[in-house]
Scaffold this active site. Structure first.
Site, PDB file in Angstrom:
ATOM      1  N   GLU A 161       0.841  -1.199   0.000  1.00  0.00           N
ATOM      2  CA  GLU A 161       0.000   0.000   0.000  1.00  0.00           C
ATOM      3  C   GLU A 161       0.871   1.242   0.000  1.00  0.00           C
ATOM      4  OE1 GLU A 161      -2.590   1.874  -0.975  1.00  0.00           O
ATOM      5  OE2 GLU A 161      -3.508  -0.002  -0.343  1.00  0.00           O
ATOM      6  N   LYS A 220       8.357  -1.363  -2.254  1.00  0.00           N
ATOM      7  CA  LYS A 220       7.715  -0.649  -1.150  1.00  0.00           C
ATOM      8  C   LYS A 220       8.767  -0.061  -0.210  1.00  0.00           C
ATOM      9  CE  LYS A 220       4.716   0.528   2.081  1.00  0.00           C
ATOM     10  NZ  LYS A 220       3.919   1.754   1.969  1.00  0.00           N
ATOM     11  N   CYS A 276       5.687   4.218   8.803  1.00  0.00           N
ATOM     12  CA  CYS A 276       6.401   3.559   7.699  1.00  0.00           C
ATOM     13  C   CYS A 276       7.836   4.010   7.479  1.00  0.00           C
ATOM     14  CB  CYS A 276       5.620   3.747   6.400  1.00  0.00           C
ATOM     15  SG  CYS A 276       4.104   2.780   6.336  1.00  0.00           S
TER      16      CYS A 276
END
Length: 495
Positions: A161, A220, A276
């Protein structure tokens, strides 16, 4: 092609909840069930007060909740009925053992894989949605292979995501790209096509990228590392600007107009936070070390070092301007979330600035429009923040429900989150209620257009990446500056 009629998402957090709510809204023919073992969280998702704040999320949830979107604690039943299972659980940085402080802790991912293997029948597509280290899919696949029954068939995909908190719904509905990684076998390619068909309900085909699993997982980590790198780069320049007389906003604009560089993520501040950036960069560092790439590991570690340095430097500047002592001084901390338009505090710079100021005995009055009191207390009471004095939060921290109350009789205001409302406060009223000299430390550069007015009101203004002409200049001596910039302020002993 495999037809997806039912989706289960394990994990009702910042990724699973918004992502599956948007999928449910965009795919009304698919039943989406979000499950979590946390009963309170599921109750909140089923109420009018959602467990997370995100602009537009409430409207999305209310449009399809109870129709084709459901929130439940019955994990096993949702897995059994699903054609596709998203794993969207937390992957925190390890706090002990091998890889402590850098490697991702995959215990929740492993627990999900074992539970899926235990209760499933037939064919299932299992999708990593959590941020995971490279080759995590292989670990999931090994668990499935070790628990294979004749009635079971699993395909494992990576679908990281890329949403940003505060703009999650917009990011989900209008993504730059959707990335899907899977096996290069015929079965793997069919699974990829099944997931792709879901996104094609609203995402143009040209924006859906397919790769092998490892490329998807590494993409990612690399994306977040590159974004964090840009923030640390401009923050390093902000320190140079403050000692040369340059303005980091002007420098950022000048270099950002170069189309090879671009202007995004060139906003100097007190440092990046969130769930993150730091976690993924540290994960990348650990991966490089484990694969015997020490030079690469050191390169990415420096991104974290600069971020920590920026927080210490800002805190030291507050202490230095307040005549080298903040003991028993009231300081208003405006903003506790790691960025505006979210209630998320994970790795927020506010936590670390609060720590450094509490280490010096400052009395903090914290105001944030979306972060709950319990969350602030929990964050500041964490052992890494409170150290050997867990009671100091109750002595030194007050949570305010009004920004004017937080600023009353304060020695200084410290802006840590760029909430728009902080631009519109009545600073003349605030200045009159503060002790003099009254200081404002703008850690987010949101008051740039007001600096002259604020100084005329009587404020002493300090900001990131710019020297402002002051009515009350104050310079710390060189020895103090060296200590302050190299390490957190020395912790005061308990009285």
């Amino acid at each position: 092609m495999v037809q997806i009629k039912r989706i289960c998402c394990i994990g009702a957090g910042y990724v699973g909840g918004p992502t599956c709510s948007v999928i449910a809204q965009m795919c009304p023919e698919i039943t989406v069930t979000v499950v979590d073992v946390n009963e309170d969280r599921i109750k909140a998702w089923n109420s009018d007060s959602l467990p997370i704040f995100e602009p537009g999320l409430q409207e999305v949830v209310e449009s399809c909740r109870g129709v084709n979107l459901f929130f439940s604690t019955d994990v096993d039943e949702a897995i059994k009925e699903a054609d596709l299972v998203f794993i969207s659980v937390n992957t925190p940085t390890k706090t002990f053992g091998i890889g402590k402080g850098r490697a991702a802790d995959l215990k929740y991912i492993e627990a999900c894989a074992r539970r899926i293997a235990d209760v499933s029948n037939g064919c299932k597509i299992v999708v990593e949605k959590s941020t995971v280290p490279v080759r995590a899919a292989e670990s999931i696949r090994r668990i499935f292979n070790a628990n294979t029954r004749s009635s079971l068939n699993f395909q494992v995909l990576s679908n990281p995501e890329f949403l940003a908190e505060g703009t999650a719904i917009s990011d989900l509905k209008n993504p730059d790209r959707v990335l899907i990684g899977g096996d290069e076998t015929p079965e793997g390619q069919r699974a990829i096509e099944a997931l792709r068909s879901i996104y094609e309900h609203w995402v143009p085909k040209t924006k859906i990228i397919t790769t092998n699993t490892w490329s998807s997982e590494l993409s990612k980590l690399a994306a977040n590392a590159f974004l964090a790198q840009r923030i640390s780069s401009i923050n390093s320049i902000s320190a140079l600007c403050e000692v040369t007389g340059a303005d980091v906003e002007e420098v950022a604009h000048a270099i950002g107009t170069d189309k090879r560089i671009g202007s995004n993520f060139l906003k100097a501040s007190v440092g990046f936070g969130g769930s993150c950036f730091q976690k993924d960069v540290l994960n990348l560092v650990y991966l490089c070390e484990a694969l015997n790439l020490p030079e690469v590991a050191r390169y990415w570690q420096q991104v974290i070092e600069i971020n920590d340095y920026q927080r210490r430097r800002f805190s030291s500047r507050i202490i230095g301007c307040l005549f080298n002592t903040v003991t028993d001084k009231k300081i208003a901390l405006l903003g506790f979330a790691f960025k505006k338009n979210t209630g998320d505090t994970r790795e927020s710079s506010s936590i670390y600035i609060s720590k450094y100021l509490m280490d010096e005995g400052a009395r903090l009055h914290v105001y944030d429009p979306k972060v709950k009191k319990e969350q602030i207390i929990q964050d500041l009471s964490h052992p890494t923040i409170s150290e050997d004095d867990p009671d100091r939060v109750s002595r030194l921290v007050t949570i305010s429900t009004d920004p004017y109350e937080a600023c009353e009789n304060a020695h200084a205001i410290v802006i840590c989150t760029e909430w728009d409302m902080f631009k519109e406060l009545d600073y003349e009223r605030i200045c009159k209620a503060m002790l003099k000299p009254a200081f404002i430390f703008d850690g987010r550069r949101i008051l740039d257009s007001l600096y002259d007015k604020l100084q005329n009101m009587g404020f002493q203004v300090e900001t990131i990446g710019k020297r402002i002409s002051q009515k009350i200049p104050f310079t710390v001596n060189n020895d103090i500056a060296k200590v302050d910039l190299q390490a957190p302020p020395t912790k005061k002993s308990k009285s």
